[in-house]
Enzyme design. Sequence first.
Site, mmCIF file in Angstrom:
data_model
loop_
_atom_site.group_PDB
_atom_site.id
_atom_site.type_symbol
_atom_site.label_atom_id
_atom_site.label_comp_id
_atom_site.label_asym_id
_atom_site.label_seq_id
_atom_site.Cartn_x
_atom_site.Cartn_y
_atom_site.Cartn_z
ATOM 1 N N ASP A 46 -50.685 35.100 -71.471
ATOM 2 C CA ASP A 46 -49.329 34.561 -71.579
ATOM 3 C C ASP A 46 -49.295 33.127 -71.071
ATOM 4 O OD1 ASP A 46 -46.586 34.172 -71.657
ATOM 5 O OD2 ASP A 46 -46.099 36.109 -70.813
ATOM 6 N N ASP A 47 -49.073 32.176 -71.976
ATOM 7 C CA ASP A 47 -48.977 30.749 -71.629
ATOM 8 C C ASP A 47 -50.318 30.145 -71.224
ATOM 9 O OD1 ASP A 47 -46.299 31.217 -72.011
ATOM 10 O OD2 ASP A 47 -45.650 30.600 -70.019
ATOM 11 N N CYS B 214 -42.810 33.235 -76.139
ATOM 12 C CA CYS B 214 -43.341 34.602 -76.069
ATOM 13 C C CYS B 214 -42.887 35.551 -77.171
ATOM 14 C CB CYS B 214 -42.960 35.222 -74.726
ATOM 15 S SG CYS B 214 -43.496 34.293 -73.284
ATOM 16 N N ARG C 71 -45.365 37.132 -80.173
ATOM 17 C CA ARG C 71 -45.835 38.519 -80.114
ATOM 18 C C ARG C 71 -45.407 39.293 -81.354
ATOM 19 N NH1 ARG C 71 -47.329 39.366 -74.608
ATOM 20 N NH2 ARG C 71 -47.187 37.284 -73.669
ATOM 21 N N LYS D 165 -47.366 43.398 -71.006
ATOM 22 C CA LYS D 165 -46.052 42.865 -71.343
ATOM 23 C C LYS D 165 -45.704 43.137 -72.810
ATOM 24 C CE LYS D 165 -43.845 38.343 -71.966
ATOM 25 N NZ LYS D 165 -43.939 36.909 -71.692
ATOM 26 N N HIS E 172 -42.036 42.621 -74.428
ATOM 27 C CA HIS E 172 -41.137 41.500 -74.731
ATOM 28 C C HIS E 172 -40.649 41.459 -76.174
ATOM 29 C CE1 HIS E 172 -39.967 37.269 -73.064
ATOM 30 N NE2 HIS E 172 -38.922 38.051 -73.337
ATOM 31 N N SER F 24 -40.823 39.285 -69.541
ATOM 32 C CA SER F 24 -41.590 38.353 -68.713
ATOM 33 C C SER F 24 -41.373 38.582 -67.220
ATOM 34 C CB SER F 24 -41.216 36.904 -69.059
ATOM 35 O OG SER F 24 -41.607 36.578 -70.362
ATOM 36 N N HIS G 132 -48.275 33.267 -67.074
ATOM 37 C CA HIS G 132 -46.851 32.929 -67.072
ATOM 38 C C HIS G 132 -46.381 32.795 -65.621
ATOM 39 C CE1 HIS G 132 -42.535 33.242 -67.832
ATOM 40 N NE2 HIS G 132 -42.757 33.177 -69.137
ATOM 41 N N ASP H 81 -50.594 33.690 -76.253
ATOM 42 C CA ASP H 81 -49.378 33.779 -77.064
ATOM 43 C C ASP H 81 -48.789 32.429 -77.439
ATOM 44 O OD1 ASP H 81 -48.398 33.111 -74.537
ATOM 45 O OD2 ASP H 81 -46.697 34.485 -74.634
ATOM 46 N N ASN H 82 -49.071 31.397 -76.685
ATOM 47 C CA ASN H 82 -48.594 30.035 -76.996
ATOM 48 C C ASN H 82 -49.240 29.068 -76.022
ATOM 49 O OD1 ASN H 82 -45.745 31.565 -75.783
ATOM 50 N ND2 ASN H 82 -46.693 29.973 -74.530
ATOM 51 N N LYS I 38 -46.156 24.382 -74.170
ATOM 52 C CA LYS I 38 -45.276 25.498 -74.513
ATOM 53 C C LYS I 38 -43.879 24.988 -74.891
ATOM 54 C CE LYS I 38 -43.120 29.608 -72.484
ATOM 55 N NZ LYS I 38 -43.038 30.507 -71.309
#
Length: 443
Positions: free
Chosen positions: A42-43, A82, A86, A136, A138, A161, A227, A279-280, A294
């Site tokens: 994540d991130d 996010c 996803r 996660k 989300h 998150s 994240h 994810d990004n 992001k």
Amino acid sequence: MHIKIKPFISKLVVLIIFGITACQPSNDSSKNRPNIIIFFTDDQGYADVGCYGVEGFETPHIDRLASEGIRFTNFYVPATVCTPSRAGLLTGRYPKRYNLHEAVLFPFSEGGLSLNEYTMAELLRDNGYTTSIIGKWHLGHKEEFMPNNQGFDMFYGVPYSNDMDNYYYKEIDFQSPPLPFYRNKTLIESGPDQDYLTKRYTEEAIDQIRNRGEKPFFMYVAQNMPHTPLHASPAFIGKSEKGLYGDVIMELDWSVGEIVKTLKEQKIYDNTIFIFTSDNGPRIGSAKPLRGKKAETWDGGQRVPAIVAWPGKIPKGVVSSDFTTTMDLYPTLAKISGSKVPNDLKLDGLDISDYLLHPETTKLPERPFYFYARNGEMEAVRMGKWKLHIEKSRGWDLEESGVFPVSLYNLDADIGEKNNVVDQFPEVVEELTNMMKEFETEL
């Protein structure tokens, strides 16, 4: 749009599919189909992995994974944040197709991933796989949208998150609860100690692998980190030269290593497809040498590290500059697993299974890729080496092209999107602008 199949019909469909389809050679039995693990951080930024040029810490396990498979340098996610990212991974479709392309879902949100979407988990489960998500979700915290109703046999983790833990949204006077922690549909904890999230997810993945059944499995390990707020277990605090952020990435790397070690101990590593990606782009990490981060449609927000390994099948040590996306994973894994994609399901991803198996002799076609901003507006398109970016703050009226500043970049020569060549190639600008208009009109 494909509507989910009712359970009694689903069983009949599975029988038919196994009788008439197979991606593997015809003499392979279903038990020899590969296991699939998607390790989704994540991130985590483009340059937050050793083999992508990280500085200040090391990621030996992820680097080793890259040496045993393909490392992609032009791999994109379909969103800058996010939730839509996803969604794109699990559906193989742009999130705008099902109205999940704006911002992210919050603890006060009422919606989620449309139940009309046929997720990757549903596809694989309907074709003989056990399916689990660890970490996660989300994609909607209301029960109807939760993982067990979206194709996953097992869920162990949190619905959104980690920064939404006990958070007060003053704009709407809403107090979110302590971060809920679930096992399937049962709330087992509120406000877990986030220092141990990565460790707990890793231990759960190991336990599921050791206690797997006879069926092949699909495991989606969706880590909360890196994240913010950042958390690492005590064993990793102070391990890096980059402070807590580096410590967090080093623990994620350890997690990859522990899962791979377990697969080897269980003698199933050679028949497991292991996919690592993010994810990004980063919020506080590094996307160097890319521009942006992001929540931005510059490449730093949507081009991410990506590694695919399948020992004995995918060649070792390949570095690929071919354009690929997370949306490609849906049709690709469907093909490799011998799963049937419904004829009426329109996918935006491309089946790249032949490329994975034979990258030295297979060339992927050029195709457009559309960048949607956090506010849900299309801001850019990439086609081959060209990327057209439209800077706007209040949406884009398709009847008034050119109202907003436009920039054009040759990504092959200018990976950092620094040199605007819009005045030199008006024909390219026109072609890409028309692509954007036509795609928006289609959607």
